[in-house]
Design a protein around this motif. Sequence first.
Motif, PDB file in Angstrom:
ATOM      1  N   GLU A 158       0.826  -1.189   0.000  1.00 23.47           N
ATOM      2  CA  GLU A 158       0.000   0.000   0.000  1.00 23.47           C
ATOM      3  C   GLU A 158       0.871   1.254   0.000  1.00 23.47           C
ATOM      4  OE1 GLU A 158      -3.556   2.066   2.677  1.00 23.47           O
ATOM      5  OE2 GLU A 158      -2.743   0.088   3.207  1.00 23.47           O
ATOM      6  N   GLN A 159       0.484   2.228  -0.816  1.00 22.30           N
ATOM      7  CA  GLN A 159       1.243   3.468  -0.894  1.00 22.30           C
ATOM      8  C   GLN A 159       1.142   4.251   0.417  1.00 22.30           C
ATOM      9  OE1 GLN A 159      -0.453   5.221  -4.578  1.00 22.30           O
ATOM     10  NE2 GLN A 159       1.671   5.371  -5.275  1.00 22.30           N
ATOM     11  N   VAL A 160       2.238   4.920   0.780  1.00 26.29           N
ATOM     12  CA  VAL A 160       2.250   5.781   1.954  1.00 26.29           C
ATOM     13  C   VAL A 160       1.564   7.090   1.590  1.00 26.29           C
ATOM     14  CG1 VAL A 160       3.708   7.077   3.542  1.00 26.29           C
ATOM     15  CG2 VAL A 160       4.359   4.754   2.872  1.00 26.29           C
ATOM     16  N   LYS A 161       0.556   7.474   2.372  1.00 26.30           N
ATOM     17  CA  LYS A 161      -0.161   8.726   2.123  1.00 26.30           C
ATOM     18  C   LYS A 161       0.600   9.896   2.733  1.00 26.30           C
ATOM     19  CE  LYS A 161      -4.856   6.796   2.034  1.00 26.30           C
ATOM     20  NZ  LYS A 161      -6.195   6.864   2.668  1.00 26.30           N
ATOM     21  N   VAL A 162       0.874  10.894   1.924  1.00 29.71           N
ATOM     22  CA  VAL A 162       1.601  12.080   2.360  1.00 29.71           C
ATOM     23  C   VAL A 162       0.701  13.303   2.182  1.00 29.71           C
ATOM     24  CG1 VAL A 162       3.642  13.528   2.010  1.00 29.71           C
ATOM     25  CG2 VAL A 162       3.781  11.048   1.625  1.00 29.71           C
ATOM     26  N   LEU A 163       0.581  14.091   3.241  1.00 26.34           N
ATOM     27  CA  LEU A 163      -0.108  15.379   3.121  1.00 26.34           C
ATOM     28  C   LEU A 163       0.952  16.471   3.076  1.00 26.34           C
ATOM     29  CD1 LEU A 163      -2.579  17.196   3.083  1.00 26.34           C
ATOM     30  CD2 LEU A 163      -2.604  17.131   5.587  1.00 26.34           C
ATOM     31  N   LEU A 164       1.018  17.178   1.949  1.00 27.66           N
ATOM     32  CA  LEU A 164       1.958  18.280   1.757  1.00 27.66           C
ATOM     33  C   LEU A 164       1.182  19.585   1.823  1.00 27.66           C
ATOM     34  CD1 LEU A 164       4.692  19.528   0.941  1.00 27.66           C
ATOM     35  CD2 LEU A 164       4.088  19.059  -1.447  1.00 27.66           C
ATOM     36  N   VAL A 165       1.457  20.398   2.835  1.00 30.68           N
ATOM     37  CA  VAL A 165       0.762  21.673   3.004  1.00 30.68           C
ATOM     38  C   VAL A 165       1.751  22.780   2.642  1.00 30.68           C
ATOM     39  CG1 VAL A 165      -0.692  23.055   4.513  1.00 30.68           C
ATOM     40  CG2 VAL A 165      -0.486  20.598   4.915  1.00 30.68           C
ATOM     41  N   GLU A 166       1.589  23.323   1.444  1.00 33.46           N
ATOM     42  CA  GLU A 166       2.572  24.260   0.886  1.00 33.46           C
ATOM     43  C   GLU A 166       1.863  25.193  -0.096  1.00 33.46           C
ATOM     44  OE1 GLU A 166       5.141  26.536  -0.036  1.00 33.46           O
ATOM     45  OE2 GLU A 166       6.192  24.935   1.054  1.00 33.46           O
ATOM     46  N   ASP A 167       2.032  26.510   0.099  1.00 40.47           N
ATOM     47  CA  ASP A 167       1.337  27.475  -0.755  1.00 40.47           C
ATOM     48  C   ASP A 167       2.150  27.916  -1.962  1.00 40.47           C
ATOM     49  OD1 ASP A 167       3.086  28.883   0.978  1.00 40.47           O
ATOM     50  OD2 ASP A 167       1.977  30.740   0.629  1.00 40.47           O
ATOM     51  N   GLU A 168       3.408  27.501  -2.068  1.00 42.14           N
ATOM     52  CA  GLU A 168       4.204  27.796  -3.252  1.00 42.14           C
ATOM     53  C   GLU A 168       3.919  26.713  -4.288  1.00 42.14           C
ATOM     54  OE1 GLU A 168       8.333  28.587  -2.607  1.00 42.14           O
ATOM     55  OE2 GLU A 168       7.973  29.474  -0.640  1.00 42.14           O
ATOM     56  N   ASN A 169       3.144  27.056  -5.308  1.00 41.77           N
ATOM     57  CA  ASN A 169       2.645  26.057  -6.247  1.00 41.77           C
ATOM     58  C   ASN A 169       3.744  25.299  -6.983  1.00 41.77           C
ATOM     59  OD1 ASN A 169      -0.031  26.679  -5.623  1.00 41.77           O
ATOM     60  ND2 ASN A 169      -0.163  28.267  -7.200  1.00 41.77           N
ATOM     61  N   VAL A 170       4.783  26.018  -7.398  1.00 40.99           N
ATOM     62  CA  VAL A 170       5.857  25.371  -8.147  1.00 40.99           C
ATOM     63  C   VAL A 170       6.589  24.361  -7.260  1.00 40.99           C
ATOM     64  CG1 VAL A 170       8.045  25.720  -9.350  1.00 40.99           C
ATOM     65  CG2 VAL A 170       6.144  27.322  -9.717  1.00 40.99           C
ATOM     66  N   LEU A 171       6.948  24.788  -6.060  1.00 41.57           N
ATOM     67  CA  LEU A 171       7.638  23.892  -5.141  1.00 41.57           C
ATOM     68  C   LEU A 171       6.764  22.683  -4.811  1.00 41.57           C
ATOM     69  CD1 LEU A 171       9.928  23.134  -3.223  1.00 41.57           C
ATOM     70  CD2 LEU A 171       8.880  24.624  -1.507  1.00 41.57           C
ATOM     71  N   ALA A 172       5.487  22.937  -4.509  1.00 42.10           N
ATOM     72  CA  ALA A 172       4.581  21.837  -4.165  1.00 42.10           C
ATOM     73  C   ALA A 172       4.478  20.832  -5.309  1.00 42.10           C
ATOM     74  CB  ALA A 172       3.200  22.385  -3.816  1.00 42.10           C
ATOM     75  N   GLY A 173       4.415  21.347  -6.538  1.00 45.20           N
ATOM     76  CA  GLY A 173       4.322  20.465  -7.693  1.00 45.20           C
ATOM     77  C   GLY A 173       5.558  19.605  -7.884  1.00 45.20           C
ATOM     78  N   VAL A 228       7.792  18.753  -5.536  1.00 43.66           N
ATOM     79  CA  VAL A 228       7.877  17.774  -4.445  1.00 43.66           C
ATOM     80  C   VAL A 228       6.891  16.625  -4.677  1.00 43.66           C
ATOM     81  CG1 VAL A 228       7.505  17.399  -1.976  1.00 43.66           C
ATOM     82  CG2 VAL A 228       8.696  19.455  -2.757  1.00 43.66           C
ATOM     83  N   LYS A 229       5.659  16.961  -5.053  1.00 48.63           N
ATOM     84  CA  LYS A 229       4.659  15.920  -5.300  1.00 48.63           C
ATOM     85  C   LYS A 229       5.102  14.982  -6.410  1.00 48.63           C
ATOM     86  CE  LYS A 229      -0.146  15.035  -6.532  1.00 48.63           C
ATOM     87  NZ  LYS A 229      -1.515  15.587  -6.722  1.00 48.63           N
ATOM     88  N   GLU A 230       5.571  15.543  -7.509  1.00 50.87           N
ATOM     89  CA  GLU A 230       5.983  14.719  -8.652  1.00 50.87           C
ATOM     90  C   GLU A 230       7.134  13.796  -8.281  1.00 50.87           C
ATOM     91  OE1 GLU A 230       7.666  15.278 -13.239  1.00 50.87           O
ATOM     92  OE2 GLU A 230       6.929  17.008 -12.100  1.00 50.87           O
ATOM     93  N   THR A 231       8.112  14.332  -7.551  1.00 56.17           N
ATOM     94  CA  THR A 231       9.276  13.523  -7.175  1.00 56.17           C
ATOM     95  C   THR A 231       8.886  12.415  -6.190  1.00 56.17           C
ATOM     96  OG1 THR A 231      10.676  15.479  -7.438  1.00 56.17           O
ATOM     97  CG2 THR A 231      11.631  13.595  -6.302  1.00 56.17           C
ATOM     98  N   LEU A 232       8.071  12.766  -5.205  1.00 53.12           N
ATOM     99  CA  LEU A 232       7.643  11.753  -4.238  1.00 53.12           C
ATOM    100  C   LEU A 232       6.787  10.682  -4.896  1.00 53.12           C
ATOM    101  CD1 LEU A 232       6.762  13.860  -1.041  1.00 53.12           C
ATOM    102  CD2 LEU A 232       8.858  12.596  -1.542  1.00 53.12           C
ATOM    103  N   ALA A 233       5.949  11.094  -5.845  1.00 51.31           N
ATOM    104  CA  ALA A 233       5.110  10.119  -6.559  1.00 51.31           C
ATOM    105  C   ALA A 233       5.974   9.119  -7.325  1.00 51.31           C
ATOM    106  CB  ALA A 233       4.158  10.846  -7.505  1.00 51.31           C
ATOM    107  N   MET A 234       7.079   9.592  -7.892  1.00 51.44           N
ATOM    108  CA  MET A 234       7.997   8.703  -8.606  1.00 51.44           C
ATOM    109  C   MET A 234       8.643   7.681  -7.674  1.00 51.44           C
ATOM    110  SD  MET A 234       9.841  11.491 -11.138  1.00 51.44           S
ATOM    111  CE  MET A 234      11.088  10.313 -11.645  1.00 51.44           C
ATOM    112  N   LYS A 235       8.711   8.017  -6.371  1.00 48.31           N
ATOM    113  CA  LYS A 235       9.285   7.116  -5.370  1.00 48.31           C
ATOM    114  C   LYS A 235       8.215   6.234  -4.717  1.00 48.31           C
ATOM    115  CE  LYS A 235      13.513   8.728  -5.687  1.00 48.31           C
ATOM    116  NZ  LYS A 235      14.672   7.894  -6.131  1.00 48.31           N
ATOM    117  N   GLY A 236       6.979   6.346  -5.199  1.00 47.68           N
ATOM    118  CA  GLY A 236       5.936   5.463  -4.704  1.00 47.68           C
ATOM    119  C   GLY A 236       5.029   6.034  -3.642  1.00 47.68           C
TER     120      GLY A 236
END
Length: 230
Positions: A2-17, A19-27
């Motif tokens: 089962e994938q680990v659920k991560v909640l990322l609370v970040e208002d900088e859209n570019v940074l959040a995107g 981080v999300k993309e990189t973490l998603a690539m790691k599962g």
Amino acid sequence: MEQVKVLLVEDENVLAGVVKETLAMKGFDVTIATNGVEGLQLFQLLQPSICIVDIMMPKKDGITLVTEIRAINDQIPLIFLTAKSEVQDVIKGFQVGADDYMKKPFSIEELIMRMQALLKRVQAKPTAKKSDTQYLLIGDYQFDYPRQTLHHPNGVQRLSQREADILKMLADNLHQITARKDMLMEIWGDDSFFNARNMDVYMTRMRKFLQYDERIQIVNVRGKGYKLIV
């Protein structure tokens, strides 16, 4: 797995995107909140395994958000992200319950390593046995470890799981030194600088809880650990 659920609370859209993309690539399964209000709503809805929270955000700042999350869940790993570098911000983060702290800009690979270390700590932590219902006497206090309560004629103090774990280790070694490293490894899962600073905050809190019996002291034995004296 089962994938680990991560909640990322970040208002900088570019940074959040990124981080999300990189973490998603790691599962990892990453959900983004863009402010503290949305962050609390998604935390309650998704019940993530770990939270990554920026301090400076609109509507509700990260310090307030983490304080609210800790009132709901004392064990979930929490990592702060911040552009600030002042020592007081680090300390404030630990005071409200952060497990780790990263300053922007940061390496996402390092972030992943810290996330994995915190998740491993939580998975390895044993659950307290509810059959151990006896009170421990600490001066004028009665300490119920399984129920995480500290009783005194002045009232009852409800403890978090981590506060109860700390007091249990100190009480089990009454009048003896409880090694600092042993406490960090047992309760936090590693003895990093961040966790050591976090434990100092908890010790200050424990002294406050025990203040109604003047005989009780939590002594910091420099370079070794702590000693509970009654």
